[in-house]
Design an enzyme around this catalytic site. Structure first.
Site, short mmCIF file in Angstrom:
data_model
loop_
_atom_site.label_atom_id
_atom_site.label_comp_id
_atom_site.label_asym_id
_atom_site.label_seq_id
_atom_site.Cartn_x
_atom_site.Cartn_y
_atom_site.Cartn_z
CG ASP A 18 -0.27 -0.48 2.48
OD1 ASP A 18 1.02 -0.56 2.73
OD2 ASP A 18 -1.16 -0.87 3.59
CG ASN B 212 -9.44 -0.83 11.57
OD1 ASN B 212 -8.51 -1.77 11.24
ND2 ASN B 212 -9.57 0.31 10.92
CG HIS C 233 -6.53 -2.01 8.65
ND1 HIS C 233 -6.21 -0.69 8.79
CD2 HIS C 233 -4.99 -2.33 8.84
CE1 HIS C 233 -4.98 -0.24 9.03
NE2 HIS C 233 -4.20 -1.30 9.20
CD GLU D 52 -8.72 1.51 7.40
OE1 GLU D 52 -8.82 0.68 8.06
OE2 GLU D 52 -8.54 2.90 7.49
P1 PGA Z 1 1.48 -1.63 12.49
O1 PGA Z 1 0.56 -1.81 11.42
O2 PGA Z 1 2.51 -2.66 12.14
O3 PGA Z 1 2.21 -0.34 12.47
O4 PGA Z 1 0.75 -1.73 13.94
C1 PGA Z 1 -0.06 -2.81 10.89
C2 PGA Z 1 -1.05 -2.56 10.11
O5 PGA Z 1 -1.66 -1.43 10.04
O6 PGA Z 1 -1.25 -3.28 9.08
#
Ligand code: PGA
Length: 258
Positions: A67, A136, A138, A143
């Site tokens: 992404d 959350n 995702h 999302e």
């Molecule tokens: P993080 O993000 O490793 O910074 O917690 C993971 C994600 O949002 O997929």
């Protein structure tokens, strides 16, 4: 879904890095899907250490980033392209031509999404996709509410995601509110998936993903339909799983010894 419980964050991170390292060592032409974020930072440090201790050939693999923020060019210090170049590609000697990045500053973002899907198809698909998980639920920037059959597209980020990621943006630097992400179906098309989740903040999302219903409200639950997903967890991220003892008993011994 193969769930692997590790005793510590360090062990889970080392194991995940080892799975990537072994794949590249065994199949130099592999096509990797690579993620960014706080969880991935120590994983890539571990991967670079593994490579320095026992060098393998990175010059023939190809990779695709998961992404990118809309509006950020690949050389913007807050872009995921920049993260990858400095933390992964340069230390491993991966050349620009091998590393496919989403261009957040593409003049036509819709066209950029199509270009990326076409490039993945032209590479023969992604062999191994590395994933984190959001608090959350995702995956990538898919999302809650994302269609389970979605493909690479532009998404508006949820307020909780913006809050969770604000820590990466220094004061005064504007945080984009939309991103381009591989879609859920694009992720499900990957032949193998390795997810790493660390810490109690991820525990609810991990439980919903692995033991909850298949639901657009927890995009990661789509991985229940994927035939070759390994989820690597530390004790804190695993704490809300109801079937912990079963996963521990069933855990493949060879993975733990990695
Ligand atoms: P993080 O993000 O490793 O910074 O917690 C993971 C994600 O949002 O997929």
């Amino acid at each position: 879904m193969n769930i692997v419980l590790c005793d510590s964050a360090a062990q889970a991170t080392r194991l995940s890095a080892t799975l990537i390292y072994r794949e590249v060592a065994a199949r130099p032409l592999v096509v990797l899907g690579l993620a960014t974020g706080g969880t991935m930072d120590p994983l890539y440090q571990e991967l670079v250490s593994l490579h320095r201790a026992c060098p393998i050939r990175w010059s023939d693999m190809r990779c695709f980033n998961l992404d990118e923020y809309v509006g950020l060019a690949v050389d913007h210090p807050m872009s995921y392209g920049y993260f990858m170049r400095h933390k992964v590609f340069d230390p491993l000697g991966v050349r620009e031509v091998q590393a496919h990045l989403l261009r957040g500053d593409a003049p036509d973002p819709q066209e950029e999404c199509r270009r990326y899907e076409d490039a993945i198809a032209a590479a023969g698909g992604i062999d191994l996709q590395l994933l984190g998980i959001g608090e959350n639920g995702h995956i990538g920037f898919n999302e809650p509410g994302s269609s389970l059959d979605s493909r690479t597209r532009i998404v508006h980020l949820n307020p909780d995601t913006l809050t969770a990621n604000r820590r990466f943006f220094p004061p005064g630097v504007c945080q984009p509110e939309s991103a381009i992400t591989l879609g859920i179906q694009t992720i499900l098309d990957c032949r193998q998936i390795v997810m790493l989740a660390i810490g109690e903040k991820k525990a609810s999302a991990v439980a919903a993903m692995a033991e909850g219903p298949l639901s657009a409200m927890c995009p990661a639950s789509a991985l229940q339909m994927h035939p070759a997903t390994t989820v690597v967890l530390d004790t804190s991220a695993a704490q809300r799983l109801r079937l912990k003892d079963r996963y521990r008993r069933a855990g493949p011994a060879d993975l733990h010894s990695a």
